[in-house]
Write a protein that holds these residues in place. Structure first.
Motif, mmCIF file in Angstrom:
data_model
loop_
_atom_site.group_PDB
_atom_site.id
_atom_site.type_symbol
_atom_site.label_atom_id
_atom_site.label_comp_id
_atom_site.label_asym_id
_atom_site.label_seq_id
_atom_site.Cartn_x
_atom_site.Cartn_y
_atom_site.Cartn_z
ATOM 1 N N VAL A 32 39.669 -5.731 -49.708
ATOM 2 C CA VAL A 32 39.448 -6.921 -48.887
ATOM 3 C C VAL A 32 38.026 -7.429 -49.075
ATOM 4 O O VAL A 32 37.130 -6.680 -49.468
ATOM 5 C CB VAL A 32 39.722 -6.650 -47.385
ATOM 6 C CG1 VAL A 32 41.188 -6.279 -47.163
ATOM 7 C CG2 VAL A 32 38.810 -5.560 -46.836
ATOM 8 N N ALA A 34 36.175 -8.849 -46.600
ATOM 9 C CA ALA A 34 35.440 -8.944 -45.338
ATOM 10 C C ALA A 34 35.880 -7.823 -44.406
ATOM 11 O O ALA A 34 36.991 -7.299 -44.527
ATOM 12 C CB ALA A 34 35.689 -10.287 -44.669
ATOM 13 N N THR A 49 30.839 -10.046 -44.965
ATOM 14 C CA THR A 49 31.631 -10.439 -46.122
ATOM 15 C C THR A 49 30.978 -9.970 -47.418
ATOM 16 O O THR A 49 29.824 -9.535 -47.435
ATOM 17 C CB THR A 49 31.782 -11.975 -46.179
ATOM 18 O OG1 THR A 49 30.496 -12.547 -46.451
ATOM 19 C CG2 THR A 49 32.361 -12.521 -44.884
ATOM 20 N N MET A 92 37.361 -23.811 -43.041
ATOM 21 C CA MET A 92 36.702 -22.996 -44.056
ATOM 22 C C MET A 92 35.903 -23.858 -45.037
ATOM 23 O O MET A 92 34.751 -23.545 -45.344
ATOM 24 C CB MET A 92 37.721 -22.157 -44.821
ATOM 25 C CG MET A 92 38.329 -21.037 -44.026
ATOM 26 S SD MET A 92 39.529 -20.167 -45.076
ATOM 27 C CE MET A 92 40.236 -19.025 -43.925
ATOM 28 N N ARG A 98 34.987 -18.242 -46.410
ATOM 29 C CA ARG A 98 36.325 -17.938 -46.916
ATOM 30 C C ARG A 98 37.156 -17.045 -46.011
ATOM 31 O O ARG A 98 38.263 -16.664 -46.379
ATOM 32 C CB ARG A 98 36.227 -17.288 -48.288
ATOM 33 C CG ARG A 98 35.606 -18.193 -49.331
ATOM 34 C CD ARG A 98 35.429 -17.476 -50.624
ATOM 35 N NE ARG A 98 34.568 -16.319 -50.383
ATOM 36 C CZ ARG A 98 34.162 -15.483 -51.315
ATOM 37 N NH1 ARG A 98 34.538 -15.635 -52.547
ATOM 38 N NH2 ARG A 98 33.385 -14.461 -51.020
ATOM 39 N N HIS A 99 36.636 -16.684 -44.837
ATOM 40 C CA HIS A 99 37.364 -15.808 -43.918
ATOM 41 C C HIS A 99 37.233 -16.310 -42.490
ATOM 42 O O HIS A 99 36.156 -16.727 -42.085
ATOM 43 C CB HIS A 99 36.805 -14.377 -43.975
ATOM 44 C CG HIS A 99 36.950 -13.736 -45.309
ATOM 45 N ND1 HIS A 99 36.012 -13.888 -46.304
ATOM 46 C CD2 HIS A 99 37.920 -12.955 -45.811
ATOM 47 C CE1 HIS A 99 36.407 -13.212 -47.372
ATOM 48 N NE2 HIS A 99 37.553 -12.638 -47.091
ATOM 49 N N VAL A 111 42.763 -11.402 -39.556
ATOM 50 C CA VAL A 111 41.805 -12.098 -40.401
ATOM 51 C C VAL A 111 42.609 -12.955 -41.362
ATOM 52 O O VAL A 111 43.634 -12.517 -41.898
ATOM 53 C CB VAL A 111 40.913 -11.115 -41.194
ATOM 54 C CG1 VAL A 111 40.048 -11.841 -42.200
ATOM 55 C CG2 VAL A 111 40.044 -10.301 -40.247
ATOM 56 N N SER A 113 42.143 -15.223 -44.828
ATOM 57 C CA SER A 113 41.252 -15.543 -45.936
ATOM 58 C C SER A 113 41.782 -16.760 -46.688
ATOM 59 O O SER A 113 42.953 -17.134 -46.559
ATOM 60 C CB SER A 113 41.138 -14.359 -46.906
ATOM 61 O OG SER A 113 42.353 -14.189 -47.620
ATOM 62 N N ARG A 115 42.360 -16.767 -49.721
ATOM 63 C CA ARG A 115 43.409 -16.214 -50.591
ATOM 64 C C ARG A 115 44.745 -16.150 -49.857
ATOM 65 O O ARG A 115 45.797 -16.437 -50.430
ATOM 66 C CB ARG A 115 42.998 -14.826 -51.077
ATOM 67 C CG ARG A 115 44.035 -14.193 -51.985
ATOM 68 C CD ARG A 115 43.583 -12.842 -52.500
ATOM 69 N NE ARG A 115 42.438 -13.049 -53.372
ATOM 70 C CZ ARG A 115 41.480 -12.163 -53.564
ATOM 71 N NH1 ARG A 115 41.509 -11.011 -52.938
ATOM 72 N NH2 ARG A 115 40.490 -12.412 -54.378
ATOM 73 N N ASP A 116 44.720 -15.794 -48.563
ATOM 74 C CA ASP A 116 45.956 -15.763 -47.771
ATOM 75 C C ASP A 116 46.594 -17.143 -47.709
ATOM 76 O O ASP A 116 47.815 -17.288 -47.823
ATOM 77 C CB ASP A 116 45.682 -15.279 -46.343
ATOM 78 C CG ASP A 116 45.234 -13.835 -46.255
ATOM 79 O OD1 ASP A 116 45.654 -13.016 -47.101
ATOM 80 O OD2 ASP A 116 44.452 -13.532 -45.332
#
Length: 139
Positions: A32, A34, A49, A92, A98-99, A111, A113, A115-116
């Protein structure tokens, strides 16, 4: 889609007195970017992070003696599970991070992100009007 559908509900947490190396090791082990920092004496959760770690080490600070509490991300934005992914992505981009720590009723529940968000949008074939909205706002 809502934040609750994309967030990770299993959250890596570290304490404020952990060293930067401790935080980096735990983040690497979990894959991860963060970790949520929980301070029982603090006012709420914080976050450290990859960028925070990079900036500290790049500035010559020791990962073995510097504590997480001294390197937390500043000016946090918290999301709720009910936020749309579009709203989270916009926050963001606007904030340059980014989180997002996701809270519900004062409790940390996940959390989210960048990416999520991308995973959700590409995995479900979802489309987003954030670019159209941003273009319309700029005009």
């Amino acid at each position: 889609m809502q934040v609750r559908e994309g967030m990770s509900s299993v959250v890596l947490t570290v304490g404020p007195s952990h060293t930067l190396r401790d935080a980096a090791r735990h983040m690497a082990e979990r894959g991860v970017g963060a970790a949520v920092v929980v301070d029982p004496d603090g006012q709420g959760p914080g976050i450290i992070t990859e960028r925070d770690l990079l900036e500290a080490i790049g500035a010559g600070q020791s990962p073995d003696s510097e504590q997480v509490a001294d390197h937390l991300s500043q000016h946090l934005t918290f999301a709720t599970p009910e936020w749309s992914l579009e709203r989270a992505a916009e926050a963001m981009v606007r904030g340059g991070f980014r989180h997002l720590v996701v809270v519900d009723g004062g409790e940390t529940v996940g959390v989210l992100s960048m990416r999520d968000i991308v995973r959700c949008w590409t995995g479900d074939g979802a489309s987003c009007d954030v670019a159209e909205h941003a273009a319309a706002s700029a005009a």
